[in-house]
Design a protein around this motif. Structure first.
Motif, short mmCIF file in Angstrom:
data_model
loop_
_atom_site.label_atom_id
_atom_site.label_comp_id
_atom_site.label_asym_id
_atom_site.label_seq_id
_atom_site.Cartn_x
_atom_site.Cartn_y
_atom_site.Cartn_z
N TYR A 388 -24.23 -71.27 -76.92
CA TYR A 388 -24.22 -69.86 -76.52
C TYR A 388 -22.88 -69.43 -75.94
O TYR A 388 -22.61 -68.24 -75.83
N ALA A 406 -23.24 -66.73 -73.30
CA ALA A 406 -23.03 -67.46 -72.04
C ALA A 406 -21.54 -67.66 -71.84
O ALA A 406 -20.75 -67.57 -72.78
N ASP A 434 -26.39 -67.96 -61.07
CA ASP A 434 -25.92 -67.59 -62.42
C ASP A 434 -26.02 -68.83 -63.32
O ASP A 434 -25.07 -69.22 -63.97
N ASN A 435 -27.20 -69.45 -63.31
CA ASN A 435 -27.38 -70.72 -64.01
C ASN A 435 -27.76 -70.48 -65.47
O ASN A 435 -28.90 -70.68 -65.89
N GLN A 436 -26.79 -70.06 -66.27
CA GLN A 436 -27.02 -69.72 -67.67
C GLN A 436 -27.31 -70.96 -68.51
O GLN A 436 -26.87 -72.06 -68.18
N LYS A 445 -32.67 -77.72 -72.97
CA LYS A 445 -31.71 -76.69 -72.57
C LYS A 445 -30.72 -77.29 -71.57
O LYS A 445 -31.11 -78.04 -70.67
N LYS A 447 -27.84 -76.28 -68.85
CA LYS A 447 -27.41 -75.12 -68.08
C LYS A 447 -26.04 -75.34 -67.44
O LYS A 447 -25.51 -76.45 -67.42
#
Length: 700
Positions: A388, A406, A434-436, A445, A447
């Motif tokens: 991302y 992201a 802001d843990n994208q 996933k 992060k």
């Protein structure tokens, strides 16, 4: 109509399944589990080394016997495995640890692209057929140098390359660059006369880092490369020579110090050559004339060495058609005068014999990145990888937006130069807001905070460069590592071959531990059980049965053995009289040795001239005594310069060995009995059924 078509399709599928089962019938029922013939045959054919695709032939008596024996072994193995797993052997911490270690080793080749790996191995073998000699000029530049410093080094390398191409001396420029300090000042050269700046000698595949090797093997002899980047900097490479590879070699040499311009040493080397031509041995001439004091005692012999460990002048001689036993005419090098004799040289093995060695070397070599990178690229597709940070969001109309989904920006703002000193830290709470999700691999996933932890853990002390470049490089590494990790975690699911290997090794560990506790150690540690077994079974042993020979002593001779190293110490006749006299008086071993030692010639310089020992020899198993010497008496045997005197003192008739004397054999028998009893119990417990009709109709 649709219902009719569906019914026909279902019938076809059912018939196919029935046919498949008919062709692959159940051969064993063990603990409610059905084991089909295909599973058994896979293991059986592997055990006898037969290719499963080979055509089947009629079963001879021997083939049928081998099949039936393996049927029993297979059934026993499966019964033991069922019992072991029911008792938790496969969950034991020590077994799990060993299995994990094995898995880590076994998984490595499965995390590389096999086609690319094969290509790399073939490339290595083709290059390995040759040795190359090269010179180089190195302009140093750190692997992580800033773009500005990298450009500066490249420009300097190009400047030197142009000077070389304009005719300036290659080795002089190499020396100039070697003497250059970081501030650009060139120090005065301080090298010995034997040193050649930039000289690398001969080498072959895997001896140099991969980019350098690539460049060298792409050149023709005499050709000079443009600057080639490696982690050390920029190299300008000149290929001096290329010859067929002969592997390692063993040589003898005579080396004489001397300067060809001053004519020193020449007469000495010529004397050596004339003595060799006159028939004197190379060893003798080397001992008397060679100036290499490290090898003169060995007659000038050097150990078996690869081309990288020999002076290039020696390699040239060996590679230019020398045969084992040949020696050269005198020749001069920067070291002095030489004559070299070839004792042995290898030949390059077949490709198949080098594959495992290549794989080990490749795993530590930069070229390993090629099959690994290809595997990672394929794994990203297989596991639907999404990055991302490099994927842009789309608006309602499907148009790509200008910002990525992201970003690493929140972490980039927290980065400082302390990361180059392994001292960087950060506040996790700031990132949690802001843990994208940066990327996904399969169902996992990853992060921003995960990446931050990775950056912190991977810090090393290194040269400072741009923080953005540092973070982007770390991000790429993080993605690659996590994709590999995900692929590794799913190897058993995605790769049947790997899963089968792991099952085989796991089952082997389980059965080993099971046998160790229930059979092997039990037999060795069960003292009373072993004694009972011995007393029951010793009566069944028959001295006339060859199968029982290990349980009996043959006739034995208790013998005093006197060894005299050299007959000049004591004449045979004199020693014989001393020994006979000592025997009649029943003198002890030490007393006999003392008498003989006193009789040793005072002028003798032989160390340890006399040795005396007491031995027991068994007929048929020891050949020290001749056939006519198996009765009391004194017998003399010559041995080179010396002799041995055998005094046969006492004979012992054949007898059954005690438990202690035949302990190993009885333990093995006891283990076999324990295993037989165990198998009987397990076959009943786990309802082991062997379908003999299926076995009987099986061919291979």
């Amino acid at each position: 109509m649709n219902k009719i078509i569906s019914a026909i399709a279902l019938t076809a599928v059912t018939l196919t399944a029935v046919c498949q089962k008919a062709n692959d019938p159940v051969m064993f029922d063990i603990d409610g589990q059905q084991i089909r013939r295909s599973e058994f045959m896979k293991e059986f054919l592997q055990s006898i080394g037969k290719d499963p695709s080979s055509p089947k032939t009629a079963c001879t008596y021997e083939k049928r016997q081998a099949l039936n024996e393996y049927v029993e072994l297979f059934a026993n193995f499966k019964a033991k495995l069922a019992d072991a797993k029911s008792k938790g052997y496969d969950q034991r911490p020590e077994l799990v640890r060993e299995l994990n270690q094995y898995r880590a080793e076994l998984a490595s080749p499965y995390l590389l692209d096999s086609a690319t790996l094969k290509e790399m191995l073939k490339e290595a073998y083709e290059r390995n057929k040759y040795i190359v000699r090269a010179n180089h000029i190195l302009v140093k530049c750190a692997d992580n140098a800033s773009p500005a410093d990298t450009l500066k080094a490249y420009q300097r390398a190009m400047s030197i390359y142009k000077r070389v191409m304009n005719g300036e001396n290659f080795n002089q420029l190499a020396l100039e660059e070697e003497q250059r300090t970081e501030d650009g000042i060139v120090r005065d050269a301080d090298k010995s006369k034997t040193y050649i700046a930039g000289e690398l000698g001969y080498f072959t595949v895997f001896d140099m880092i991969y980019p350098f090797e690539n460049a060298v093997y792409s050149l023709n002899v005499g050709e000079i490369s443009q600057p080639v980047r490696t982690r050390f900097g920029y190299h300008i490479i000149k290929l001096i020579d290329k010859k067929e590879y002969y592997g390692q070699s063993k040589v003898q040499h005579i080396w004489v110090r001397g300067d060809i311009k001053l004519s020193t040493g020449q007469s000495k080397i010529e004397e050596a050559y004339e003595r060799l031509r006159g028939g004197e041995s190379f060893e003798s001439v080397a001992k008397s004339l060679s100036d290499d004091r490290t090898t003169t005692e060995e007659g000038g012999r050097l150990p078996m060495l690869p081309v990288t460990k020999l002076p290039f002048e020696y390699v040239e001689k060996i590679a230019d058609g020398m045969h084992e036993g040949d020696y050269t005419k005198p020749f001069h090098t920067r070291f002095g005068w030489h004559i070299v004799k070839l004792l042995h040289k290898d030949t390059i093995p077949d490709f198949e014999d080098l594959v495992s060695q290549y794989k080990q070397k490749l795993s530590r070599d930069q070229r390993n990145s090629k099959p690994k990178d290809r595997f990672i690229a394929d794994a990203k597709k297989r596991y639907s990888f999404k990055d991302y940070v490099n994927e842009y969001a789309k608006d309602k109309r499907g148009k790509k937006m200008s910002t990525p989904i992201a970003t690493l920006e929140p972490l980039a703002k927290m980065m400082t130069d302390s990361v180059f000193h392994k001292k960087w830290d950060y506040d996790e709470t700031v990132l949690l807001n802001d843990n994208q999700v940066l990327f996904t691999v399969g169902d996992k996933k990853y992060k921003l905070n995960d990446f931050a932890r990775y950056v912190k853990a991977k810090q090393t002390v290194e040269m400072k460069y741009g923080l953005d470049e540092y973070l982007n490089a770390r991000y790429k590494n993080y993605i690659d590592e996590e994709v590999l990790k995900y692929a590794n975690e799913n190897l058993e699911r995605d790769n049947p071959e790997f899963a089968a290997l792991m099952d085989e090794y796991r089952n082997g560990l389980v059965i080993f531990a099971y046998n160790e506790e229930n059979i092997w150690s039990k037999a060795m540690n069960d003292t009373s059980g072993l004694k009972t077994f011995y007393y029951i079974n010793r009566a069944k042993k028959d001295i006339n049965n060859p199968a029982d020979s290990n349980y009996f002593w043959n006739e034995r001779a208790r013998t005093m053995v006197i060894t005299v190293a050299d007959s000049t110490c004591i004449p045979v006749s004199k020693a014989f009289k001393i020994v006979e006299k000592a025997r009649k008086k029943k003198t002890s071993l030490s007393g006999t040795k003392e008498l003989l030692t006193k009789a040793v010639n005072k002028k003798s310089k032989v160390k340890n001239p006399v040795a005396v020992a007491l031995e027991t020899y068994e007929e048929g198993r020891h050949n020290e005594l001749a056939r006519n010497e198996w009765h009391p008496g004194t017998y003399i045997h010559r041995t080179g310069k010396g002799y041995k005197i055998y005094v046969v003192e006492q004979m012992t008739n054949p007898a059954l060995k005690t438990l202690q004397e035949a302990r190993g054999y009885y333990i093995t028998d006891y283990q076999n009995e324990l295993e037989e009893e165990l198998i009987k119990r397990l076959r009943r417990k786990y309802n082991v059924t062997i379908h003999r009709d299926v076995v009987d109709e099986t061919t291979y």
